[in-house]
Write a protein that holds these residues in place. Sequence first.
Motif, PDB file in Angstrom:
ATOM      1  N   GLY A   1       0.817  -1.218   0.000  1.00 20.60           N
ATOM      2  CA  GLY A   1       0.000   0.000   0.000  1.00 20.60           C
ATOM      3  C   GLY A   1       0.847   1.264   0.000  1.00 20.60           C
ATOM      4  O   GLY A   1       0.681   2.140  -0.871  1.00 20.60           O
ATOM      5  N   PRO A   2       1.780   1.410   0.960  1.00 21.66           N
ATOM      6  CA  PRO A   2       2.646   2.591   0.948  1.00 21.66           C
ATOM      7  C   PRO A   2       3.498   2.705  -0.312  1.00 21.66           C
ATOM      8  O   PRO A   2       3.772   3.814  -0.787  1.00 21.66           O
ATOM      9  N   VAL A   3       3.921   1.548  -0.854  1.00 18.26           N
ATOM     10  CA  VAL A   3       4.705   1.560  -2.094  1.00 18.26           C
ATOM     11  C   VAL A   3       3.868   2.130  -3.231  1.00 18.26           C
ATOM     12  O   VAL A   3       4.340   2.948  -4.034  1.00 18.26           O
ATOM     13  N   TRP A   4       2.602   1.700  -3.301  1.00 13.68           N
ATOM     14  CA  TRP A   4       1.708   2.185  -4.353  1.00 13.68           C
ATOM     15  C   TRP A   4       1.488   3.694  -4.224  1.00 13.68           C
ATOM     16  O   TRP A   4       1.540   4.425  -5.227  1.00 13.68           O
ATOM     17  N   ARG A   5       1.260   4.171  -2.988  1.00 11.00           N
ATOM     18  CA  ARG A   5       1.005   5.599  -2.793  1.00 11.00           C
ATOM     19  C   ARG A   5       2.223   6.453  -3.118  1.00 11.00           C
ATOM     20  O   ARG A   5       2.097   7.580  -3.601  1.00 11.00           O
ATOM     21  N   SER A   6       3.423   5.927  -2.849  1.00  8.62           N
ATOM     22  CA  SER A   6       4.645   6.712  -3.051  1.00  8.62           C
ATOM     23  C   SER A   6       5.231   6.574  -4.451  1.00  8.62           C
ATOM     24  O   SER A   6       5.729   7.547  -5.019  1.00  8.62           O
ATOM     25  N   PHE A   7       5.173   5.366  -5.006  1.00  6.72           N
ATOM     26  CA  PHE A   7       5.872   5.113  -6.272  1.00  6.72           C
ATOM     27  C   PHE A   7       4.966   4.581  -7.382  1.00  6.72           C
ATOM     28  O   PHE A   7       5.431   4.378  -8.513  1.00  6.72           O
ATOM     29  N   GLY A   8       3.703   4.315  -7.058  1.00  9.97           N
ATOM     30  CA  GLY A   8       2.775   3.871  -8.078  1.00  9.97           C
ATOM     31  C   GLY A   8       3.050   2.455  -8.567  1.00  9.97           C
ATOM     32  O   GLY A   8       3.698   1.639  -7.898  1.00  9.97           O
ATOM     33  N   TRP A   9       2.564   2.171  -9.766  1.00  8.36           N
ATOM     34  CA  TRP A   9       2.636   0.835 -10.341  1.00  8.36           C
ATOM     35  C   TRP A   9       4.077   0.380 -10.567  1.00  8.36           C
ATOM     36  O   TRP A   9       4.398  -0.791 -10.400  1.00  8.36           O
ATOM     37  N   SER A  10       4.965   1.298 -10.926  1.00  9.78           N
ATOM     38  CA  SER A  10       6.363   0.929 -11.148  1.00  9.78           C
ATOM     39  C   SER A  10       7.012   0.450  -9.852  1.00  9.78           C
ATOM     40  O   SER A  10       7.810  -0.502  -9.859  1.00  9.78           O
ATOM     41  N   GLY A  11       6.674   1.067  -8.726  1.00 12.77           N
ATOM     42  CA  GLY A  11       7.209   0.626  -7.442  1.00 12.77           C
ATOM     43  C   GLY A  11       6.723  -0.767  -7.081  1.00 12.77           C
ATOM     44  O   GLY A  11       7.509  -1.608  -6.595  1.00 12.77           O
ATOM     45  N   VAL A  12       5.441  -1.037  -7.315  1.00  9.47           N
ATOM     46  CA  VAL A  12       4.882  -2.364  -7.055  1.00  9.47           C
ATOM     47  C   VAL A  12       5.583  -3.405  -7.925  1.00  9.47           C
ATOM     48  O   VAL A  12       5.939  -4.496  -7.457  1.00  9.47           O
ATOM     49  N   THR A  13       5.797  -3.071  -9.185  1.00  9.20           N
ATOM     50  CA  THR A  13       6.456  -4.000 -10.118  1.00  9.20           C
ATOM     51  C   THR A  13       7.869  -4.339  -9.645  1.00  9.20           C
ATOM     52  O   THR A  13       8.279  -5.510  -9.674  1.00  9.20           O
ATOM     53  N   ILE A  14       8.615  -3.342  -9.197  1.00  3.15           N
ATOM     54  CA  ILE A  14       9.995  -3.570  -8.749  1.00  3.15           C
ATOM     55  C   ILE A  14      10.034  -4.454  -7.516  1.00  3.15           C
ATOM     56  O   ILE A  14      10.816  -5.420  -7.440  1.00  3.15           O
ATOM     57  N   VAL A  15       9.180  -4.174  -6.530  1.00  3.93           N
ATOM     58  CA  VAL A  15       9.171  -4.968  -5.291  1.00  3.93           C
ATOM     59  C   VAL A  15       8.776  -6.412  -5.592  1.00  3.93           C
ATOM     60  O   VAL A  15       9.388  -7.360  -5.078  1.00  3.93           O
ATOM     61  N   CYS A  16       7.749  -6.598  -6.418  1.00  7.74           N
ATOM     62  CA  CYS A  16       7.303  -7.953  -6.744  1.00  7.74           C
ATOM     63  C   CYS A  16       8.356  -8.715  -7.543  1.00  7.74           C
ATOM     64  O   CYS A  16       8.526  -9.924  -7.361  1.00  7.74           O
ATOM     65  N   THR A  17       9.075  -8.002  -8.404  1.00 13.54           N
ATOM     66  CA  THR A  17      10.153  -8.638  -9.169  1.00 13.54           C
ATOM     67  C   THR A  17      11.264  -9.102  -8.240  1.00 13.54           C
ATOM     68  O   THR A  17      11.797 -10.217  -8.384  1.00 13.54           O
ATOM     69  N   ILE A  18      11.633  -8.271  -7.266  1.00 17.20           N
ATOM     70  CA  ILE A  18      12.678  -8.646  -6.292  1.00 17.20           C
ATOM     71  C   ILE A  18      12.252  -9.881  -5.501  1.00 17.20           C
ATOM     72  O   ILE A  18      13.049 -10.806  -5.287  1.00 17.20           O
ATOM     73  N   SER A  19      10.987  -9.927  -5.089  1.00 17.52           N
ATOM     74  CA  SER A  19      10.487 -11.079  -4.332  1.00 17.52           C
ATOM     75  C   SER A  19      10.586 -12.350  -5.150  1.00 17.52           C
ATOM     76  O   SER A  19      10.974 -13.412  -4.645  1.00 17.52           O
ATOM     77  N   LEU A  20      10.260 -12.258  -6.433  1.00 16.30           N
ATOM     78  CA  LEU A  20      10.318 -13.433  -7.297  1.00 16.30           C
ATOM     79  C   LEU A  20      11.766 -13.878  -7.521  1.00 16.30           C
ATOM     80  O   LEU A  20      12.047 -15.082  -7.599  1.00 16.30           O
ATOM     81  N   LEU A  21      12.681 -12.927  -7.608  1.00 14.54           N
ATOM     82  CA  LEU A  21      14.098 -13.266  -7.748  1.00 14.54           C
ATOM     83  C   LEU A  21      14.615 -13.995  -6.509  1.00 14.54           C
ATOM     84  O   LEU A  21      15.444 -14.906  -6.607  1.00 14.54           O
ATOM     85  N   ILE A  22      14.103 -13.617  -5.342  1.00 16.00           N
ATOM     86  CA  ILE A  22      14.474 -14.312  -4.101  1.00 16.00           C
ATOM     87  C   ILE A  22      13.985 -15.761  -4.155  1.00 16.00           C
ATOM     88  O   ILE A  22      14.711 -16.695  -3.804  1.00 16.00           O
ATOM     89  N   SER A  23      12.747 -15.946  -4.601  1.00 14.09           N
ATOM     90  CA  SER A  23      12.193 -17.292  -4.741  1.00 14.09           C
ATOM     91  C   SER A  23      13.040 -18.129  -5.695  1.00 14.09           C
ATOM     92  O   SER A  23      13.350 -19.299  -5.428  1.00 14.09           O
ATOM     93  N   LEU A  24      13.427 -17.520  -6.806  1.00 15.65           N
ATOM     94  CA  LEU A  24      14.245 -18.205  -7.805  1.00 15.65           C
ATOM     95  C   LEU A  24      15.614 -18.572  -7.226  1.00 15.65           C
ATOM     96  O   LEU A  24      16.147 -19.662  -7.481  1.00 15.65           O
ATOM     97  N   SER A  25      16.174 -17.689  -6.419  1.00 17.49           N
ATOM     98  CA  SER A  25      17.482 -17.944  -5.811  1.00 17.49           C
ATOM     99  C   SER A  25      17.423 -19.093  -4.810  1.00 17.49           C
ATOM    100  O   SER A  25      18.324 -19.942  -4.771  1.00 17.49           O
ATOM    101  N   ILE A  26      16.356 -19.131  -4.001  1.00 18.15           N
ATOM    102  CA  ILE A  26      16.201 -20.208  -3.022  1.00 18.15           C
ATOM    103  C   ILE A  26      16.082 -21.557  -3.721  1.00 18.15           C
ATOM    104  O   ILE A  26      16.722 -22.537  -3.340  1.00 18.15           O
ATOM    105  N   LEU A  27      15.252 -21.594  -4.763  1.00 24.69           N
ATOM    106  CA  LEU A  27      15.075 -22.838  -5.506  1.00 24.69           C
ATOM    107  C   LEU A  27      16.386 -23.294  -6.140  1.00 24.69           C
ATOM    108  O   LEU A  27      16.742 -24.473  -6.065  1.00 24.69           O
ATOM    109  N   THR A  28      17.103 -22.359  -6.750  1.00 26.96           N
ATOM    110  CA  THR A  28      18.357 -22.700  -7.420  1.00 26.96           C
ATOM    111  C   THR A  28      19.385 -23.227  -6.425  1.00 26.96           C
ATOM    112  O   THR A  28      20.051 -24.246  -6.675  1.00 26.96           O
TER     113      THR A  28
END
Length: 417
Positions: free
Chosen positions: A377-404
């Motif tokens: 929510g705060p990310v959306w209010r401060s940075f909009g859709w691009s901020g949400v995209t960046i945070v979600c991308t980082i989370s997915l990269l963490i998932s990928l790293s754990i699996l690898t």
Amino acid sequence: MGKVKIYASVGAGKKLTILTPKFLRKESVILLSACIINLLAVSTVFMTQPIFLELSQSFNTDITEARISFSVVSLFYCVSFFFLGPAADKFNLPRMAMTGLLMLAVTVFYSSLTSDFSLFLLALAFMGISAAIVPASMFPHIAKTAPDNKIGVYMGSIVASGTLGVILGRVLMGIMTAMVGWQVAFRVVSAVLIILAAVTFPFLVKRNDRTIKNTQKLSRLYLNSLGLLGNAKILSFLLVGFCLFIGFLGMVTFLTYRLIAPPFNFTSGEIGWISFAGITALVAPFAGYLSQKFGQYRTVFVGLVLCLLSFQLMGWFQSVTLTALGILLLFLGVYICQPLVFILIGQSAPREAIGSASSLYILFCVGGGSLSSICLGPVWRSFGWSGVTIVCTISLLISLSILTAHAFREKGTENAI
């Protein structure tokens, strides 16, 4: 074709064996019944996502606060799995599912009656608890009753039903709200739940259930469930699901805000229709076949890469076509991963703790999605859709790293990915 023990007289002492189509076999009917009730139960958790605008107008609250409706129902939904997992290892699973279905019908109906946002949120909390009872009981039920040579297809089917529930909740609620309003739409869902419970009861609940009961005390089962978290292998898979769903449900939740704003300016009905691109989740039953051909870790890896690609398509392009393609690839990737990670957890857990293991995985997955809808929510209010995209991308990269990392530890550098 499968033979059944029903005979008809055709002359002097002769009997005619009646053949039934494969899809009418008892095991297939049970799987179908479990998938249908699981689909509808999960759909109720996601019904508020496409109608944030209508909810804010009905309760006279800010539209950014309307997202709390999804946060509450999904949070209580996921937390319930911690308590329901050990119960699923002890009690009659089909009866648990029927109880949850009826409780869900009542809470959905009540939520459509209230005009107070606080009471609405309270109803959604109970809705989340009731909805959780169904998958918490049906996932281990299918895992325990599936034929050994069909476990991948069966688990893929029950996982796919949950995914279709996500899509159904978004698509139908968006369309019905545009047509008759969200209150009437909620009441229709309540009625369907009651009818569904009545129809599926004879197929799922046996009068003389002779399944072996778990004689351990419930307190011991809760301790066993916590003990699963001490297993590094199981914990790594749980974290893969947790980070995956932070990204997945984070993007899906805030996609509603993205689509109702310029340059899209979508209505709730249009949001519902574009969500239908998630039909690619039907790939889940075939994920087991793909893993047999390419390997489990490699297949999950491909699924996560597809999710990363989808985030970029939805996040950085102002195109309806590319957004729809992004949704399509997102659901495709997530539900290539889901049944395989679930099977990997099941292979690592004791058979008597399958209920706890499956519930923990759902807890981590939906818990990650619930936290993302709150914390972004705060990310959306401060940075909009691009901020949400960046945070979600980082989370997915963490998932990928754990699996690898786990794959390399498990199979060695040369066989991991």
